[in-house]
Design a protein around this motif. Structure first.
Motif, PDB file in Angstrom:
ATOM      1  N   ILE A 330     -21.710 -26.204  -0.790  1.00 53.05           N
ATOM      2  CA  ILE A 330     -21.397 -25.976  -2.202  1.00 53.05           C
ATOM      3  C   ILE A 330     -21.354 -24.492  -2.526  1.00 53.05           C
ATOM      4  O   ILE A 330     -20.428 -24.011  -3.193  1.00 53.05           O
ATOM      5  CB  ILE A 330     -22.426 -26.682  -3.105  1.00 53.05           C
ATOM      6  CG1 ILE A 330     -22.364 -28.195  -2.911  1.00 53.05           C
ATOM      7  CG2 ILE A 330     -22.190 -26.321  -4.573  1.00 53.05           C
ATOM      8  CD1 ILE A 330     -23.474 -28.951  -3.618  1.00 53.05           C
ATOM      9  N   ALA A 331     -22.355 -23.746  -2.054  1.00 53.60           N
ATOM     10  CA  ALA A 331     -22.518 -22.348  -2.480  1.00 53.60           C
ATOM     11  C   ALA A 331     -21.287 -21.471  -2.246  1.00 53.60           C
ATOM     12  O   ALA A 331     -20.875 -20.743  -3.150  1.00 53.60           O
ATOM     13  CB  ALA A 331     -23.754 -21.746  -1.816  1.00 53.60           C
ATOM     14  N   PRO A 332     -20.666 -21.522  -1.062  1.00 52.08           N
ATOM     15  CA  PRO A 332     -19.500 -20.639  -0.874  1.00 52.08           C
ATOM     16  C   PRO A 332     -18.272 -21.082  -1.656  1.00 52.08           C
ATOM     17  O   PRO A 332     -17.340 -20.292  -1.844  1.00 52.08           O
ATOM     18  CB  PRO A 332     -19.244 -20.714   0.636  1.00 52.08           C
ATOM     19  CG  PRO A 332     -19.820 -22.008   1.065  1.00 52.08           C
ATOM     20  CD  PRO A 332     -21.017 -22.223   0.183  1.00 52.08           C
ATOM     21  N   ARG A 333     -18.256 -22.330  -2.119  1.00 52.79           N
ATOM     22  CA  ARG A 333     -17.088 -22.826  -2.846  1.00 52.79           C
ATOM     23  C   ARG A 333     -17.225 -22.677  -4.353  1.00 52.79           C
ATOM     24  O   ARG A 333     -16.230 -22.619  -5.065  1.00 52.79           O
ATOM     25  CB  ARG A 333     -16.843 -24.297  -2.457  1.00 52.79           C
ATOM     26  CG  ARG A 333     -16.357 -24.423  -1.032  1.00 52.79           C
ATOM     27  CD  ARG A 333     -16.361 -25.828  -0.494  1.00 52.79           C
ATOM     28  NE  ARG A 333     -15.726 -25.817   0.835  1.00 52.79           N
ATOM     29  CZ  ARG A 333     -16.368 -25.466   1.951  1.00 52.79           C
ATOM     30  NH1 ARG A 333     -17.649 -25.126   1.909  1.00 52.79           N
ATOM     31  NH2 ARG A 333     -15.727 -25.448   3.106  1.00 52.79           N
ATOM     32  N   ASP A 334     -18.456 -22.642  -4.824  1.00 53.36           N
ATOM     33  CA  ASP A 334     -18.701 -22.429  -6.253  1.00 53.36           C
ATOM     34  C   ASP A 334     -20.090 -21.803  -6.382  1.00 53.36           C
ATOM     35  O   ASP A 334     -21.077 -22.503  -6.623  1.00 53.36           O
ATOM     36  CB  ASP A 334     -18.620 -23.750  -7.014  1.00 53.36           C
ATOM     37  CG  ASP A 334     -18.609 -23.547  -8.526  1.00 53.36           C
ATOM     38  OD1 ASP A 334     -19.035 -22.468  -8.978  1.00 53.36           O
ATOM     39  OD2 ASP A 334     -18.169 -24.463  -9.244  1.00 53.36           O
ATOM     40  N   PRO A 335     -20.183 -20.478  -6.219  1.00 58.33           N
ATOM     41  CA  PRO A 335     -21.493 -19.812  -6.178  1.00 58.33           C
ATOM     42  C   PRO A 335     -22.348 -20.039  -7.415  1.00 58.33           C
ATOM     43  O   PRO A 335     -23.582 -20.032  -7.333  1.00 58.33           O
ATOM     44  CB  PRO A 335     -21.126 -18.330  -6.026  1.00 58.33           C
ATOM     45  CG  PRO A 335     -19.765 -18.334  -5.411  1.00 58.33           C
ATOM     46  CD  PRO A 335     -19.071 -19.537  -5.984  1.00 58.33           C
ATOM     47  N   GLY A 336     -21.728 -20.259  -8.562  1.00 56.34           N
ATOM     48  CA  GLY A 336     -22.508 -20.428  -9.779  1.00 56.34           C
ATOM     49  C   GLY A 336     -22.947 -21.848 -10.053  1.00 56.34           C
ATOM     50  O   GLY A 336     -23.748 -22.087 -10.955  1.00 56.34           O
ATOM     51  N   LEU A 337     -22.446 -22.809  -9.268  1.00 55.95           N
ATOM     52  CA  LEU A 337     -22.711 -24.206  -9.586  1.00 55.95           C
ATOM     53  C   LEU A 337     -24.156 -24.608  -9.311  1.00 55.95           C
ATOM     54  O   LEU A 337     -24.813 -25.216 -10.167  1.00 55.95           O
ATOM     55  CB  LEU A 337     -21.755 -25.111  -8.806  1.00 55.95           C
ATOM     56  CG  LEU A 337     -21.909 -26.618  -9.044  1.00 55.95           C
ATOM     57  CD1 LEU A 337     -21.738 -26.958 -10.510  1.00 55.95           C
ATOM     58  CD2 LEU A 337     -20.893 -27.395  -8.196  1.00 55.95           C
ATOM     59  N   LEU A 338     -24.677 -24.282  -8.128  1.00 54.53           N
ATOM     60  CA  LEU A 338     -26.025 -24.729  -7.788  1.00 54.53           C
ATOM     61  C   LEU A 338     -27.101 -24.170  -8.719  1.00 54.53           C
ATOM     62  O   LEU A 338     -27.997 -24.919  -9.130  1.00 54.53           O
ATOM     63  CB  LEU A 338     -26.346 -24.390  -6.332  1.00 54.53           C
ATOM     64  CG  LEU A 338     -25.786 -25.365  -5.290  1.00 54.53           C
ATOM     65  CD1 LEU A 338     -26.121 -24.897  -3.887  1.00 54.53           C
ATOM     66  CD2 LEU A 338     -26.341 -26.774  -5.510  1.00 54.53           C
TER      67      LEU A 338
END
Length: 400
Positions: A330-338
């Motif tokens: 998840i982190a590299p695809r949407d850094p702000g999501l987690l």
């Protein structure tokens, strides 16, 4: 052969069917995962087929852009269509599936740079358009995300399967304690141990699709059964809950708890041969709490114990486990999501724990103060909005 029971309506199975229908609708509409079309775009016509992926203009201004994509394929091959950049390997918008002779919109907002369209057909053909360059500045440009190969989910699946296998002995131990209480006639202790065993199961939310018939036998509701709660052969946690809190005696409850233990043992023997579908993990990251919202936070799944908030909290724990396993994807695809999801999840857990007393007793849903009930519902909804991004974010895009 595994022991069979009537086909109880597992809450997860019912919700899974609904979610599958929604996914099909989204794919048919071509909107799943695509960014909103730019209001100022003219709808640039793009014809795709197995001999090419359109001919976009070579130069355009940065900002909102919209393509009107027509599939001219004559071989009945469906296609996924992506907007990609050629330098960083990122995806900016997509049509998950377009059928032959269909027309769908593909829109997004792009900053200056060089991009292309990529078409991936179901027969394995991959076509990429000539590059097009955008110049100037754009407000609200999307960041893009790395496409994900399907093999990237193999390690998370192994990790989650190992987690589930490590938790099954606790489920057996607590189920065995519950059965021993009932056999001894101590129904007060049985109520305490029923909750412990049930929460053990509810924390395994992402694995139920690999449990096959066991999920219905262990956690099937009476909804949809011919005679509801009076249907002969209804088994599992909810049947035991209904019996214990419905005033049935130990002699009536013992066959249910004995069956629970034997079913858990059968599940433990069978689980190493089962497989968790890689696509299930990203879906369950969202679906577990969808399930909690539909069944626990409405009280539908309360068969007398008044512990649906405890179950909802166990569901948040199961969600947290999946998020921890998927964070590397998840982190590299949407850094702000987690960070947002973690904050929202912690807020919901705080809401739920406020309804657990110091002695471990949980407030029944009907007794929760209206303002707190609204807070729980609101925070659940906010969290689900963020979790809903994960299944599409982690959809395999092998050739994008």
């Amino acid at each position: 052969m595994h022991p069979k029971s009537p086909s109880p309506a597992s809450p997860r199975a019912a919700w899974r069917a609904r979610m599958a229908g929604l996914a099909l609708i989204a794919a048919a509409a071509g909107t799943a995962g695509a960014a909103a079309a730019g209001a100022g775009a003219a709808g640039i016509p793009i014809s795709i087929g197995e001999t090419g992926c359109g001919a976009p203009p070579s130069r355009m201004p940065a900002g909102p852009i919209e393509f009107t994509v027509t599939s001219t394929d004559t071989d009945n091959a469906f296609a996924s269509v992506y907007v990609i950049n050629l330098s960083g390997g990122l995806v900016y918008a997509e049509i998950p599936s377009i059928a032959p002779a269909k027309v769908l919109l593909l829109g997004t907002t792009l900053s200056a740079g060089t991009y292309a369209l990529r078409c991936v057909f179901t027969d394995g053909t991959v076509q990429t358009s000539a590059p097009f360059t955008l110049t100037g500045t754009a407000a609200g440009a999307v960041a893009g995300y790395p496409p994900m190969p399907d093999l990237a989910l193999q390690q998370p699946v192994r990790a989650y399967s190992a987690y589930v296998e490590s938790r099954l002995p606790a489920l057996l131990a607590d189920s065995t304690a519950l059965n021993a209480d009932v056999v001894a006639g101590d129904l007060s202790a049985a109520k305490t141990d029923w909750l412990a065993a049930h929460l053990d199961y509810e924390r395994l939310g992402a694995a139920y699709n690999a449990f096959g018939d066991f999920d219905g036998e262990l956690n099937g509701m009476a909804t949809g059964l011919p005679r509801g709660v009076d249907t002969p052969g209804w088994t599992g946690f909810f049947a035991i809950e209904h019996a214990l809190w419905g005033g049935q005696g130990a002699a009536a409850v013992a066959p249910l708890t004995g069956k629970l233990v034997s079913t858990v043992k059968a599940l433990i023997r069978d689980f190493p041969s089962e497989e968790v579908d890689p696509g299930d993990l990203p879906l369950r990251a969202h679906e577990i709490l969808e399930n909690a919202l539909q069944f626990q936070l409405t009280g539908i799944a309360d068969y007398g114990s008044g512990t649906t908030l405890a179950t909802a909290y166990a569901n948040t724990q199961g969600t947290a486990e999946i998020l921890g396993i998927l964070k590397g994807l998840i982190a590299p695809r949407d850094p702000g999501l987690l960070p947002t999801v973690d904050s929202d999840l912690a807020r919901l857990q705080t809401d739920l724990l406020a309804e657990r007393a110091a002695d471990g007793a949980w407030t029944a849903l009907a007794d929760v103060a209206p303002a707190q009930r609204r807070r729980i519902d609101s925070d659940t909804g906010a969290l689900l909005e963020q979790l809903a991004l994960i299944p599409n974010l982690l959809t395999p895009r092998n050739s994008a």
